[in-house]
Design a protein around this motif. Structure first.
Motif, PDB file in Angstrom:
ATOM      1  N   PRO A   1       0.827  -1.211   0.000  1.00 17.49           N
ATOM      2  CA  PRO A   1       0.000   0.000   0.000  1.00 17.49           C
ATOM      3  C   PRO A   1       0.860   1.260   0.000  1.00 17.49           C
ATOM      4  O   PRO A   1       1.963   1.276   0.541  1.00 17.49           O
ATOM      5  CB  PRO A   1      -0.805  -0.115   1.292  1.00 17.49           C
ATOM      6  CG  PRO A   1      -0.070  -1.064   2.144  1.00 17.49           C
ATOM      7  CD  PRO A   1       0.695  -1.972   1.234  1.00 17.49           C
ATOM      8  N   THR A   2       0.331   2.294  -0.578  1.00 17.28           N
ATOM      9  CA  THR A   2       1.044   3.578  -0.608  1.00 17.28           C
ATOM     10  C   THR A   2       0.914   4.244   0.750  1.00 17.28           C
ATOM     11  O   THR A   2       0.110   3.832   1.593  1.00 17.28           O
ATOM     12  CB  THR A   2       0.442   4.512  -1.672  1.00 17.28           C
ATOM     13  OG1 THR A   2      -0.907   4.802  -1.302  1.00 17.28           O
ATOM     14  CG2 THR A   2       0.482   3.890  -3.059  1.00 17.28           C
TER      15      THR A   2
ATOM     16  N   MET B   1      -6.103   3.892   6.070  1.00 20.76           N
ATOM     17  CA  MET B   1      -6.447   2.717   6.890  1.00 20.76           C
ATOM     18  C   MET B   1      -6.329   3.045   8.380  1.00 20.76           C
ATOM     19  O   MET B   1      -7.167   2.640   9.191  1.00 20.76           O
ATOM     20  CB  MET B   1      -5.541   1.533   6.536  1.00 20.76           C
ATOM     21  CG  MET B   1      -5.846   0.891   5.201  1.00 20.76           C
ATOM     22  SD  MET B   1      -4.838  -0.581   4.926  1.00 20.76           S
ATOM     23  CE  MET B   1      -3.531   0.083   3.934  1.00 20.76           C
ATOM     24  N   LEU B   2      -5.272   3.771   8.735  1.00 20.88           N
ATOM     25  CA  LEU B   2      -5.078   4.141  10.138  1.00 20.88           C
ATOM     26  C   LEU B   2      -6.192   5.062  10.620  1.00 20.88           C
ATOM     27  O   LEU B   2      -6.691   4.916  11.740  1.00 20.88           O
ATOM     28  CB  LEU B   2      -3.717   4.813  10.327  1.00 20.88           C
ATOM     29  CG  LEU B   2      -2.497   3.910  10.182  1.00 20.88           C
ATOM     30  CD1 LEU B   2      -1.217   4.731  10.206  1.00 20.88           C
ATOM     31  CD2 LEU B   2      -2.480   2.863  11.275  1.00 20.88           C
TER      32      LEU B   2
END
Length: 83
Positions: free
Chosen positions: A65-66, A73-74
């Motif tokens: 993931p970039t 996501m966080l």
């Protein structure tokens, strides 16, 4: 037998029998130790083997993931956790 005991016994090997004989006795001991090391099969430690297996389990065909995706996501996780 502990390492300390083995060292003490090595120092007690005869020295007064004759210089050549004492050296031969100690060299024979060194040879025996080296031979015992050569008989030990070289295998990676259990921990290393397990880590390699775990790395294999983590392999995927997807791209990593970039930074933006990770941040997203966080943020989603924080929203779920605190709201």
């Amino acid at each position: 037998m502990s390492l300390q005991e083995l060292k003490e016994q090595a120092h007690q090997l005869p020295v007064s029998v004759g210089e050549a004989s004492a050296k031969e006795t100690r060299l024979e001991l060194v040879r025996a130790i080296i031979e015992s090391l050569q008989d030990v099969p070289t295998q990676p430690p259990e921990r290393s083997r397990i880590i390699k297996q775990m790395k294999g389990l983590l392999k995927t065909d997807q791209l990593a993931p970039t930074d933006e995706q990770v941040e997203s996501m966080l943020e989603e996780r924080r929203v779920e956790k605190y709201l």
